[in-house]
Motif scaffolding. Structure first.
Motif: not given
Lengths: 105, 409
Positions: B270-272, B303-304, B308-312
């Motif tokens: 869960v992200y926000a 967050a996007g 999507a797995g691109v740790k940022t």
């Protein structure tokens, strides 16, 4: 292209590198830029809201609007970053005898 | 791997997150659930160009439905009223069930409301969404005296617009300056001067004691017993994160949904993003909650990427603006943690900026000027802040010296 549409902007020394000047001609206003590889010209007013780009920040090939940070590519006029979404019109530029000319259609 | 990704909240953070996910993940299902039956739209013009009829509804949308269709992003207008994080399900009022593998919450914020002790609560108008802007625009058309409760950004922008529509505007602010929550007093005073010069009345340091209605006219009784008569009342008294849905869940809340620098909440998957978050900012080494256009966009994008797995990491230096009359006000960074203030310029026609420094490095800056006059310097300031540049104060002080000299060093 007819010769008479080339309008003299000023001397090449009137613009510092990675900077721009405003140029007004008749009822239109433009920005003329000096980038590392030459001179370019676009419409002067941001396509997002009516603010002149003369006070914007030139970085590499981009001009950033001073009001809301919309970004355009100076060479293509492409709107690169919101809130700007409509492209900026560009104009051909030539240098002759150290003088800058833009071609206005 | 193909996932079901649900974005709860159809605003700016949500749409930017959706498109960023799609750029990095062509397979997963992406569905935005929005409370308003409108594609995501820009809110800043609502209090300004929309009220002034310089922009209409069609000008406000971020992206056309064609773009969403091309990128295979679903948008559904639905009100979710229950969340089951354990089983990864959302429920609508009509018992429709939405199952997710990954959830992004971008529910934004809600207006704080005045609580009046009589039946006049519905007589006070607020502006956050397009529908409310339409109602205000229509209702004020035949009114003359307008009172705005709250001297923050939204109240003052509406005050500026209505003044330009020839209304007699009074702004009542409880604090001792305008925009006191984040704008330094020096800048707020310059903005106040412009409002006064344009005929707006500004009342500071006063609370509303009572509002009554007689023969279609409102009477507002202030804490000093003065009385204001007005035809229409608009309130802009701040906002709160839209977290009601999560109050009885395990989701960690503290002035919004608590997230780390990767937009991750206390619950796995869960992200926000956006206004609803109280997020950790690694540059300032503290949590903060922001309500701004730039933040909604960049936080959504961040967050996007993470979804999507691109740790940022989210390290964007805050930036916001407000347009009132012919002024453009901008703020970058944070202006409440400093050991030195430097002033650049003293004439609003050329722009005035206050820099807030700590240990010789800029932490934030706030400026105001005639449109176009502070943007470039504020933008350069964001870059100087981000790079932790040790500042040559003489250049900051002197408006004749270009700030990009500091970047090039």
């Amino acid at each position: 292209m007819s010769e008479e549409n080339w309008i003299e902007v000023g001397s090449i020394d009137s613009i510092e590198e990675e900077d721009l000047i405003r140029f007004d001609h008749q009822d239109k206003t433009f920005c003329v830029y000096r980038l590392t590889d030459g001179f370019y010209a676009t419409d002067g007013i941001c396509t997002h809201e009516a603010v002149h780009l003369e006070d914007g920040l030139v970085m590499d090939d981009e001009i950033e609007c001073p009001m809301h940070q919309g970004i355009f590519n100076i060479k293509s006029g492409e709107a690169l970053s919101p809130p700007a979404c409509e492209d900026l019109k560009t104009y051909p530029v030539k240098v002759d005898n150290d003088k800058i000319f833009i071609k206005i259609d | 791997m193909k996932n079901n990704i649900i974005i709860l909240g159809g605003g700016q953070a949500g749409i930017y997150a959706a498109r960023e996910i799609r750029q990095n993940d062509t397979e997963s299902n992406i569905k935005i659930l929005g409370e308003e039956n409108l594609l995501p739209y820009e809110r800043p013009p609502l209090s300004k160009d929309f009220l002034l009829d310089k922009k209409n509804e069609e000008d406000l949308y971020f992206h056309s439905s064609d773009i969403l269709k091309n990128e295979n992003i679903d948008f559904e207008n639905i009100l979710i009223n229950k969340v089951d994080f354990e089983h990864k399900k959302l429920f609508s009022k009509n018992e429709d069930v939405y199952t997710y593998d990954t959830l992004l919450i971008s529910t934004g914020s809600d207006n704080k409301r005045l609580s009046l002790n009589n039946n006049l609560n519905d007589d006070v108008y607020y502006l956050r969404n397009l529908e409310e802007a339409k109602i205000i625009k229509e209702k004020v058309s035949d009114k003359n005296k307008i009172t705005i409760i709250g001297g923050g950004f939204i109240g003052l922008e509406i005050a500026s617009s209505l003044s330009q529509l020839q209304k007699k505007v009074t702004v009542i602010e409880i604090g001792n300056q305008l925009m006191g929550r984040i704008i330094p007093k020096q800048i707020a005073d310059l903005v106040q001067k412009t409002h006064l010069e344009n005929g707006n009345k500004i009342i500071l340091n006063k609370q509303i004691d009572k509002i009554t209605k007689k023969n279609g006219i409102y009477e507002i009784l202030l804490s000093d017993n003065s009385l204001i008569q007005t035809d229409f009342i608009i309130a802009g008294i701040g906002s709160t994160p839209s977290v009601k849905l999560f109050e009885n869940t395990n989701l960690k809340l503290d002035n919004g949904i608590v997230t780390n620098q990767f937009c991750e909440t206390s619950i796995k998957d869960v992200y926000a993003a956006g206004d609803v978050c109280n997020f950790y900012h690694p540059f300032y080494e503290r949590n903060m909650r922001l309500e701004s256009y730039q933040h909604a966009q960049n936080h959504g994008i961040c967050a996007g990427k993470n979804i999507a797995g691109v740790k940022t990491e989210y390290n964007s230096i805050p930036w916001m603006w407000s347009d009132q009359f012919n002024l453009n006000l901008q703020l970058t960074g944070i202006c409440d943690d400093y050991d030195e203030i430097i002033e650049r310029g003293n004439d609003i026609n050329n722009g005035v900026i206050y820099f807030f420094l700590k240990n010789k490095k800029i932490r934030g800056a706030c400026g105001v000027g005639i449109v176009g006059k502070v943007g470039r310097d504020i933008r350069i300031t964001s870059k100087l802040t981000e790079k932790n540049t040790i500042i040559d104060k003489q250049i900051l002080l002197d408006q004749n010296q270009k700030l990009n000299k500091l970047i090039q060093k």
